[in-house]
Design a protein around this motif. Sequence first.
Motif, PDB file in Angstrom:
ATOM      1  N   ASN A   1       0.840  -1.189   0.000  1.00  0.00           N
ATOM      2  CA  ASN A   1       0.000   0.000   0.000  1.00  0.00           C
ATOM      3  C   ASN A   1       0.880   1.245   0.000  1.00  0.00           C
ATOM      4  OD1 ASN A   1      -2.342  -1.558   0.149  1.00  0.00           O
ATOM      5  ND2 ASN A   1      -2.255  -1.639   2.382  1.00  0.00           N
TER       6      ASN A   1
ATOM      7  N   TYR B   1       0.879   5.582  -0.022  1.00  0.00           N
ATOM      8  CA  TYR B   1       0.110   6.786   0.296  1.00  0.00           C
ATOM      9  C   TYR B   1       0.967   8.007  -0.032  1.00  0.00           C
ATOM     10  CZ  TYR B   1      -1.809   3.051   3.217  1.00  0.00           C
ATOM     11  OH  TYR B   1      -2.289   1.851   3.676  1.00  0.00           O
TER      12      TYR B   1
ATOM     13  N   SER C   1       1.015  12.606  -0.002  1.00  0.00           N
ATOM     14  CA  SER C   1       0.384  13.889   0.346  1.00  0.00           C
ATOM     15  C   SER C   1       1.195  15.009  -0.280  1.00  0.00           C
ATOM     16  CB  SER C   1       0.300  14.078   1.870  1.00  0.00           C
ATOM     17  OG  SER C   1       1.603  14.235   2.419  1.00  0.00           O
TER      18      SER C   1
ATOM     19  N   THR D   1      -3.511  17.826  -1.751  1.00  0.00           N
ATOM     20  CA  THR D   1      -4.081  16.569  -2.232  1.00  0.00           C
ATOM     21  C   THR D   1      -3.426  15.419  -1.490  1.00  0.00           C
ATOM     22  OG1 THR D   1      -4.533  15.215  -4.203  1.00  0.00           O
ATOM     23  CG2 THR D   1      -2.391  16.302  -4.100  1.00  0.00           C
ATOM     24  N   GLY D   2      -4.086  14.279  -1.511  1.00  0.00           N
ATOM     25  CA  GLY D   2      -3.521  13.105  -0.852  1.00  0.00           C
ATOM     26  C   GLY D   2      -4.127  12.861   0.516  1.00  0.00           C
ATOM     27  N   TYR D   3      -3.380  12.172   1.348  1.00  0.00           N
ATOM     28  CA  TYR D   3      -3.846  11.747   2.673  1.00  0.00           C
ATOM     29  C   TYR D   3      -3.449  12.805   3.699  1.00  0.00           C
ATOM     30  CZ  TYR D   3      -4.567   7.224   0.436  1.00  0.00           C
ATOM     31  OH  TYR D   3      -4.987   6.213  -0.405  1.00  0.00           O
ATOM     32  N   SER D   4      -4.445  13.440   4.268  1.00  0.00           N
ATOM     33  CA  SER D   4      -4.169  14.573   5.157  1.00  0.00           C
ATOM     34  C   SER D   4      -3.541  14.153   6.476  1.00  0.00           C
ATOM     35  CB  SER D   4      -5.473  15.334   5.446  1.00  0.00           C
ATOM     36  OG  SER D   4      -6.437  14.478   6.057  1.00  0.00           O
ATOM     37  N   ASP D   5      -3.764  12.894   6.910  1.00  0.00           N
ATOM     38  CA  ASP D   5      -3.234  12.444   8.200  1.00  0.00           C
ATOM     39  C   ASP D   5      -1.925  11.667   8.060  1.00  0.00           C
ATOM     40  OD1 ASP D   5      -4.468  10.369   6.893  1.00  0.00           O
ATOM     41  OD2 ASP D   5      -5.346   9.478   8.699  1.00  0.00           O
ATOM     42  N   LEU D   6      -1.317  11.716   6.885  1.00  0.00           N
ATOM     43  CA  LEU D   6      -0.022  11.040   6.710  1.00  0.00           C
ATOM     44  C   LEU D   6       1.025  11.718   7.588  1.00  0.00           C
ATOM     45  CD1 LEU D   6       1.296   8.773   4.950  1.00  0.00           C
ATOM     46  CD2 LEU D   6       2.025  10.599   3.394  1.00  0.00           C
TER      47      LEU D   6
ATOM     48  N   TYR E   1       1.530   4.252   9.972  1.00  0.00           N
ATOM     49  CA  TYR E   1       0.333   4.864   9.396  1.00  0.00           C
ATOM     50  C   TYR E   1      -0.742   3.798   9.290  1.00  0.00           C
ATOM     51  CZ  TYR E   1      -2.693   7.566   6.312  1.00  0.00           C
ATOM     52  OH  TYR E   1      -3.766   8.244   5.775  1.00  0.00           O
ATOM     53  N   LEU E   2      -1.908   4.120   9.793  1.00  0.00           N
ATOM     54  CA  LEU E   2      -3.041   3.193   9.805  1.00  0.00           C
ATOM     55  C   LEU E   2      -2.683   1.881  10.496  1.00  0.00           C
ATOM     56  CD1 LEU E   2      -4.481   3.754   6.194  1.00  0.00           C
ATOM     57  CD2 LEU E   2      -5.170   4.849   8.341  1.00  0.00           C
TER      58      LEU E   2
END
Length: 211
Positions: free
Chosen positions: A87, A89, A91, A100-105, A125-126
Amino acid sequence: MKTGLPRAGSLTGRMLGWLVLPVGALALVLGVVGSFTITSTVGAVNDRILSAASRGIADSLASEDGEITMDLSPAVFGMLETNARDNVYYSVRRGSQILTGYSDLPQIRLDPARREEFTFADGRYLGHPVRIVAVSRTVPQVDGPVVVQVAETLDARKRMARGLLIGLAVLELALIAMAAMLIPIAVRRGLAPLKRLRDEMDRRGVEEIGR
């Protein structure tokens, strides 16, 4: 009658012992060095892929009427989304603003003097460990640098390293097995003249006693 020569059997055992120790030590050193090399190489190769992906995103940044635009090529998405990889991710931020992208990265702290160089870090992450790369770009007509981050889970790295380590272990076992078969043969053949000399001296000693 005793001779000054040691028994060939005891000498063979001692020579085997002294030969097995260096072979075992060599196998251990090769295992440790090989494991370190494999881990480092796998990490370096995957870091290159991450940095190429982040570079592709960063190079696609542009501005239009003071607004940041991004035109990602299909090649970048193909690099990130192959079945063989984990996976991934990403940002894109300007300051604290997520574009753009994953704000909580998780965010990597960048050295202001080296913003346009790739910075790597490990994080989570996650709920999964990830490898993160960050790079910043200055976009014309836009105030402040734009930071691109790409993160990847580590399962693919672990699978690759595990496969290579298994291959190394098989080679180590093959080396040890071959040494175990060949060293005794080589030692016995090397000591064969000494054994014949010992047997001859024993025979002569018996003949002298019988006289």
